[in-house]
Scaffold this motif. Structure first.
Motif, PDB file in Angstrom:
ATOM      1  N   ILE B 189     -15.326 -34.331 -12.736  1.00  0.00           N
ATOM      2  CA  ILE B 189     -15.472 -32.982 -12.172  1.00  0.00           C
ATOM      3  C   ILE B 189     -16.525 -32.227 -12.966  1.00  0.00           C
ATOM      4  N   SER B 190     -17.457 -31.574 -12.256  1.00  0.00           N
ATOM      5  CA  SER B 190     -18.627 -31.021 -12.935  1.00  0.00           C
ATOM      6  C   SER B 190     -18.340 -29.687 -13.630  1.00  0.00           C
ATOM      7  N   ARG B 191     -17.653 -28.739 -12.974  1.00  0.00           N
ATOM      8  CA  ARG B 191     -17.411 -27.457 -13.636  1.00  0.00           C
ATOM      9  C   ARG B 191     -15.922 -27.282 -13.903  1.00  0.00           C
ATOM     10  N   PRO B 192     -15.458 -27.947 -14.964  1.00  0.00           N
ATOM     11  CA  PRO B 192     -14.008 -28.007 -15.198  1.00  0.00           C
ATOM     12  C   PRO B 192     -13.365 -26.634 -15.408  1.00  0.00           C
ATOM     13  N   LEU B 193     -14.132 -25.631 -15.915  1.00  0.00           N
ATOM     14  CA  LEU B 193     -13.509 -24.315 -16.167  1.00  0.00           C
ATOM     15  C   LEU B 193     -12.998 -23.660 -14.882  1.00  0.00           C
ATOM     16  N   ASP B 194     -13.726 -23.907 -13.766  1.00  0.00           N
ATOM     17  CA  ASP B 194     -13.259 -23.357 -12.495  1.00  0.00           C
ATOM     18  C   ASP B 194     -11.911 -23.959 -12.120  1.00  0.00           C
ATOM     19  N   VAL B 195     -11.756 -25.235 -12.414  1.00  0.00           N
ATOM     20  CA  VAL B 195     -10.483 -25.898 -12.093  1.00  0.00           C
ATOM     21  C   VAL B 195      -9.383 -25.359 -13.000  1.00  0.00           C
ATOM     22  N   VAL B 196      -9.712 -25.151 -14.288  1.00  0.00           N
ATOM     23  CA  VAL B 196      -8.741 -24.563 -15.210  1.00  0.00           C
ATOM     24  C   VAL B 196      -8.213 -23.253 -14.639  1.00  0.00           C
ATOM     25  N   ARG B 197      -9.143 -22.435 -14.148  1.00  0.00           N
ATOM     26  CA  ARG B 197      -8.751 -21.124 -13.640  1.00  0.00           C
ATOM     27  C   ARG B 197      -7.871 -21.235 -12.392  1.00  0.00           C
ATOM     28  N   ALA B 198      -8.149 -22.211 -11.566  1.00  0.00           N
ATOM     29  CA  ALA B 198      -7.332 -22.407 -10.362  1.00  0.00           C
ATOM     30  C   ALA B 198      -5.932 -22.903 -10.741  1.00  0.00           C
ATOM     31  N   VAL B 199      -5.891 -23.880 -11.656  1.00  0.00           N
ATOM     32  CA  VAL B 199      -4.593 -24.443 -12.055  1.00  0.00           C
ATOM     33  C   VAL B 199      -3.740 -23.377 -12.738  1.00  0.00           C
ATOM     34  N   ASP B 200      -4.389 -22.445 -13.399  1.00  0.00           N
ATOM     35  CA  ASP B 200      -3.655 -21.389 -14.100  1.00  0.00           C
ATOM     36  C   ASP B 200      -2.792 -20.571 -13.137  1.00  0.00           C
ATOM     37  N   LYS B 201      -3.141 -20.583 -11.861  1.00  0.00           N
ATOM     38  CA  LYS B 201      -2.386 -19.777 -10.883  1.00  0.00           C
ATOM     39  C   LYS B 201      -1.225 -20.548 -10.275  1.00  0.00           C
ATOM     40  N   ILE B 202      -0.980 -21.763 -10.741  1.00  0.00           N
ATOM     41  CA  ILE B 202       0.006 -22.633 -10.083  1.00  0.00           C
ATOM     42  C   ILE B 202       1.394 -21.997 -10.066  1.00  0.00           C
ATOM     43  N   ASP B 203       1.695 -21.190 -11.102  1.00  0.00           N
ATOM     44  CA  ASP B 203       2.967 -20.474 -11.158  1.00  0.00           C
ATOM     45  C   ASP B 203       3.164 -19.580  -9.948  1.00  0.00           C
ATOM     46  N   LYS B 204       2.054 -18.944  -9.533  1.00  0.00           N
ATOM     47  CA  LYS B 204       2.159 -17.949  -8.469  1.00  0.00           C
ATOM     48  C   LYS B 204       1.938 -18.541  -7.087  1.00  0.00           C
ATOM     49  N   ILE B 205       0.974 -19.474  -6.985  1.00  0.00           N
ATOM     50  CA  ILE B 205       0.619 -19.947  -5.641  1.00  0.00           C
ATOM     51  C   ILE B 205       1.106 -21.372  -5.379  1.00  0.00           C
ATOM     52  N   GLY B 206       1.690 -22.024  -6.366  1.00  0.00           N
ATOM     53  CA  GLY B 206       2.238 -23.364  -6.170  1.00  0.00           C
ATOM     54  C   GLY B 206       1.152 -24.418  -6.090  1.00  0.00           C
ATOM     55  N   PRO B 207       1.544 -25.710  -6.165  1.00  0.00           N
ATOM     56  CA  PRO B 207       0.560 -26.808  -6.103  1.00  0.00           C
ATOM     57  C   PRO B 207      -0.238 -26.781  -4.797  1.00  0.00           C
ATOM     58  N   ASP B 208       0.425 -26.421  -3.677  1.00  0.00           N
ATOM     59  CA  ASP B 208      -0.296 -26.376  -2.398  1.00  0.00           C
ATOM     60  C   ASP B 208      -1.390 -25.320  -2.430  1.00  0.00           C
ATOM     61  N   GLY B 209      -1.067 -24.199  -3.048  1.00  0.00           N
ATOM     62  CA  GLY B 209      -2.060 -23.131  -3.157  1.00  0.00           C
ATOM     63  C   GLY B 209      -3.249 -23.579  -3.983  1.00  0.00           C
ATOM     64  N   VAL B 210      -2.954 -24.240  -5.098  1.00  0.00           N
ATOM     65  CA  VAL B 210      -4.038 -24.746  -5.950  1.00  0.00           C
ATOM     66  C   VAL B 210      -4.880 -25.748  -5.162  1.00  0.00           C
ATOM     67  N   ALA B 211      -4.199 -26.609  -4.404  1.00  0.00           N
ATOM     68  CA  ALA B 211      -4.916 -27.614  -3.597  1.00  0.00           C
ATOM     69  C   ALA B 211      -5.853 -26.928  -2.610  1.00  0.00           C
ATOM     70  N   ARG B 212      -5.382 -25.865  -1.968  1.00  0.00           N
ATOM     71  CA  ARG B 212      -6.226 -25.148  -1.008  1.00  0.00           C
ATOM     72  C   ARG B 212      -7.448 -24.558  -1.695  1.00  0.00           C
ATOM     73  N   VAL B 213      -7.208 -23.921  -2.892  1.00  0.00           N
ATOM     74  CA  VAL B 213      -8.320 -23.302  -3.610  1.00  0.00           C
ATOM     75  C   VAL B 213      -9.385 -24.333  -3.974  1.00  0.00           C
ATOM     76  N   LEU B 214      -8.930 -25.558  -4.330  1.00  0.00           N
ATOM     77  CA  LEU B 214      -9.861 -26.554  -4.870  1.00  0.00           C
ATOM     78  C   LEU B 214     -10.338 -27.558  -3.815  1.00  0.00           C
ATOM     79  N   ALA B 215      -9.841 -27.435  -2.586  1.00  0.00           N
ATOM     80  CA  ALA B 215     -10.121 -28.442  -1.556  1.00  0.00           C
ATOM     81  C   ALA B 215     -11.626 -28.678  -1.364  1.00  0.00           C
ATOM     82  N   ASP B 216     -12.411 -27.596  -1.434  1.00  0.00           N
ATOM     83  CA  ASP B 216     -13.858 -27.727  -1.214  1.00  0.00           C
ATOM     84  C   ASP B 216     -14.565 -28.381  -2.394  1.00  0.00           C
ATOM     85  N   ARG B 217     -14.006 -28.210  -3.574  1.00  0.00           N
ATOM     86  CA  ARG B 217     -14.721 -28.593  -4.782  1.00  0.00           C
ATOM     87  C   ARG B 217     -14.406 -30.012  -5.234  1.00  0.00           C
TER      88      ARG B 217
END
Lengths: 446, 446
Positions: B189-217
């Protein structure tokens, strides 16, 4: 110049902060104050830093000093819709009045509370005047009546506090608003409160200044008598000798006499008929503490009795009596006068030196000492012993502890002030007869 | 309706305040926290409530929450000309960075400070989120290098604190940003910090939410691996079994392994690979404490390691590691869950009952008991004894003391909980084997 920091970190005028060795003293003072307040059964209350503006401004005439709360961008939506009506408290009395009125049915009266918190005033900073500072307030409130004995108990508590802080010489000056007003009434003066307010400025403008302010309102004989009272040395007996009479004056002198007699065992509690405390809500006893050697410096404590604290917030009359200790003002003066005994910059009693390749014994030694109630710093960097000792010295840590460099050898401890090094045992060591000077009030046994 | 109070005293949303019996518990908690911090040799620092806006906003993206300071009337002259550039601190980390940079030459490094103060955020108040709240921060800063041992020491101190507060079950979850970034790098993965930031929200949006955020990347295999790591149970060994490799991942796992091994004696310290802590300045170990039974409730403590704290204020790199305890958040939750053991509404151990016409013996009795270290309230109103006892009971004072009604008779003391009354002597009395529950940490011996 691109490697320059973007923001220069500089002090903000009127918002003091201290280096660790100075800051280490503050909580010790505050602990002593808290302990004294609780020794007399006063409970702690803290209120929010922000109050609604209509609450803060209910007493009038302070609006210029009040800090209001806003947002970075004026256009930002306020998520709750009421931020624009908030301001920072400028004293602890208005919040007490609001708190007492708001929680009236949940409080047990007489309500005896202390409050130690910061307050904010947008004034020009000067010696003894800050824009953020800590006040220590103590008040008794009782709907109906507050016995005069509280008028004597409060300065006793404050006297105990100031004595415990080991300050340069101070006095607590006591007066009674009824003495002033009654005296002026006895002189035939029609609006005595105006004269009270003028006399209150005598510290700043002197007797001549007061005379100028009152020249239009009083005849020369009245003015002479007003100034004679303000400059009087002595107590209620000496006031009576001035020959002025009124029922209110008699009442005030009786109250003042009582308070002074109750406090006659305390050095530094004296009558001072120049004290008025400008605030309109005082109606009886008034107090003002001053440093003896810095008469021009602001009051170090002040307060008095009021007939109705929470008039703006409650239909009930809430009489009370209160005193406020100007913590920051006292602390800053003692510090700037070079009279503060600044502590070390670490609360640690002991630095456990890290022996090369033997971290576990250092860790377990630190744990043993901590379990016994000592404040212990464990050195984590694998530096030379000399550097570790220099670190301890620079932080003012009293003892350096050497865990054995090999099994079976004894521990050693070095008293860094005395320079002596002795063998010892972490399960039994004690630093000597005395607790080290750098222990905070919350530490455990030594 | 003219006798209506002009201002209705009502609570301000997001600015909590407590009644005396609840408030009495707070300083005991804060004393315990302070004592634990000092036990490890951390010094106290307090900074002004207000910082310059350019300091507060130097980290970006928080401007909406910052409260700025203004004046009641916009037209008022600001006596110092710089008030408009001040705001209230929203955390204790930015002030620490500013303080360390500003006082760099006066500090001894490693600089180990704790700071227990209020912070302000203009957010919408909700469960566990206030607009004014108290944080308890502890940080180590050292130009150059901060040994990894501090990464283990800080959660040990916080563990000691949380244990001493007797809270409902909690865990301190530990991760390492290098593990996350290294793992993502190992996945190509090229810009890992963006993924860090998405995973950080897993508490609030759940794994599915994280998957949606990262689906394009991310491609599906990458996404699966990212989510597998976030949901992994176990420690570094289990991560290694996932078969992903990178130098940064190895480094992170080694650090995490070290921290977890050092803390293996502490129940409730666990690895959690879903924790990222969104803030960009964390670069290694990260922590997040949670209540076990309220997973949706915010973090009760958090923190981590940063390579450069004060980048905006100093040319020097100031690496460090820190943790913050969300004091108000914990206290409010324990209180609202009915798990706080609220104390009495007075710190007094004893109420000395005022005997009719014998005030001096009551006064001297109270003094004797105070001198012996007890917190003593002296009743000042000349009320019937039954009313005085009711007052003591309502304030939760444990003992009522009866000075003798005539000379030569003994003192008596009544244990109000037990209902037993015995003769006694103020110079020798003790409340029994135990200190009364309502003693604050600052009282003296029992």
């Amino acid at each position: 110049m691109s490697d320059r920091p973007a923001v220069r970190p500089t002090p903000v005028s009127g918002f003091p902060e201290w280096l660790p060795h100075v800051r280490l003293v503050e909580p010790r003072w505050l602990d002593a104050i808290r302990a004294a307040f609780e020794r007399y059964g006063f409970c702690s209350v803290e209120t929010p830093s922000a109050e609604r503006l209509d609450v803060l401004l209910s007493k009038g005439d302070t609006s210029k000093e009040v800090y209001t709360l806003g947002r970075v961008h004026d256009g930002d939506q306020d998520p709750t819709g009421d931020d624009s009506r908030l301001g920072l408290r400028f004293d602890l009395t208005v919040p007490l009045a609001r708190y007492t009125a708001q929680h009236f049915n949940d409080l047990v009266f007489p309500f005896k509370r202390y409050q130690i918190q910061r307050v904010w005033r947008g004034e020009r900073p000067q010696d003894g005047r800050f824009r953020e500072f800590t006040q220590c307030d103590i008040d008794v409130i009782n709907p109906g009546e507050v016995p005069i004995h509280f008028d004597a108990e409060l300065p006793r508590i404050v006297h105990e506090v100031l004595t415990s802080l080991d300050l340069p010489a101070w006095t607590i000056n006591v007066n009674n608003r009824k003495v002033l007003q009654g005296f002026y009434e006895g002189l035939g003066i029609s609006r005595p409160l105006d004269v009270v307010r003028a006399v209150d400025k005598i510290d700043k403008i002197g007797p001549d200044g007061v005379a100028r302010v009152l020249a239009d309102r009083l005849d020369p004989a009245q003015l002479r008598s007003v100034l004679r009272l303000a400059g009087l040395r002595g107590g209620p007996a000496e006031v009576r000798e001035l020959g002025v009479r009124s029922p209110l004056l008699d009442e005030g002198l009786e109250e003042l006499d009582f308070v002074l007699r109750e406090l006659s065992d305390l050095p530094g509690v004296v009558a001072d008929f120049s004290i008025a405390r400008g605030l309109d809500y005082y109606t009886g006893t008034v107090y003002e503490g001053k440093f003896v050697d810095w008469p021009e410096y602001g009051a170090i404590c002040s307060g008095g009795r009021y007939d109705d604290l929470a008039g703006s917030f409650s239909r009930r009359e809430l009489p009370g009596v209160g005193m406020s200790i100007g913590f920051s003002r006292i602390f800053a003066k003692v510090l700037s006068a070079g009279l503060l005994d600044p502590g070390p910059s670490s609360p640690a009693d002991v630095l456990v030196v890290l022996p090369k390749d033997r971290r576990p014994i250092a860790t377990s030694t630190a744990r043993t000492l901590r379990d016994r109630g000592f404040n212990v710093e464990l050195y984590h960097q694998e530096d030379k012993v000399a550097k570790q000792l220099r670190y301890a010295s620079r932080k003012g840590i009293g003892f350096a502890w050497f865990p054995p460099f090999e099994d079976g050898r004894p521990h050693e401890v070095k008293d860094l002030a005395a320079g002596t090094q002795t063998t010892t045992d972490p399960t039994t060591w004690s630093p000597g007869g005395q607790r080290p000077a750098n222990r905070s009030g919350t530490g455990a046994n030594g």
